[in-house]
Design an enzyme around this catalytic site. Structure first.
Site: not given
Ligand code: TYD
Length: 143
Positions: A59
């Site tokens: 992303h």
């Molecule tokens: P995401 O940022 O997509 O993780 P990565 O980049 O490590 O793959 O987040 C994964 C999931 O966690 C998504 O459903 C959103 C949630 N999330 C939160 O609720 N709070 C947060 O601070 C973060 C970073 C993610």
């Protein structure tokens, strides 16, 4: 919504963090917002217990800036700005990868036991995410 700012891949930098060695009893790394990282730290989170072969990220953020640190273990961060691509291996807890807004990132090749610390400039907001690469490219090239 404010216009997303474009950042070239050259703005992504490995930042050397301080290392304090207390009488050879171990190392300590302090991190100050607006000093070691070029933003005020609003939120921290960490990723751990990462199954073998996991891919994270995939992303971009419209406004959020962040610093990624391999607190332990190792992983690779592939960054794209819509034109160029670069890869960084993070394996040093005294080094952070600064990623500004509007950069596509993918995190891969996690070794067992890796802990990835993220210092973020903003609270969590799903509306700040661009999770579709074609949508990301459309935003970049429509500017
Ligand atoms: P995401 O940022 O997509 O993780 P990565 O980049 O490590 O793959 O987040 C994964 C999931 O966690 C998504 O459903 C959103 C949630 N999330 C939160 O609720 N709070 C947060 O601070 C973060 C970073 C993610």
């Amino acid at each position: 919504m404010s216009k997303a700012k474009l950042n070239p891949i050259s703005t992504i930098q490995l930042i050397e963090l301080p290392k304090i060695n207390s009488d050879c009893q171990g190392l300590l790394t302090p991190i100050y917002g607006r000093s070691h990282v070029p933003f005020a730290i609003n939120r921290i989170y960490y990723i751990y217990d990462i199954p073998h072969g996991s891919k994270r990220g995939a992303h971009a953020h419209r406004d959020l800036q962040q610093l990624l640190i391999a607190i332990s273990g190792s992983f690779e961060v592939i960054v794209k700005d819509g034109y160029d691509e670069k890869s960084f291996v993070l394996n040093n807890p005294a080094q952070g990868l600064y990623i500004p807004s509007m950069i596509w990132r993918e995190l891969i090749n996690f070794t067992d036991g890796t802990v990835c610390l993220s210092l973020a400039s903003l609270p969590f907001d799903e509306n700040d995410y661009i999770r579709d690469y074609n949508e990301y490219l459309n935003i970049i090239f429509s500017r």
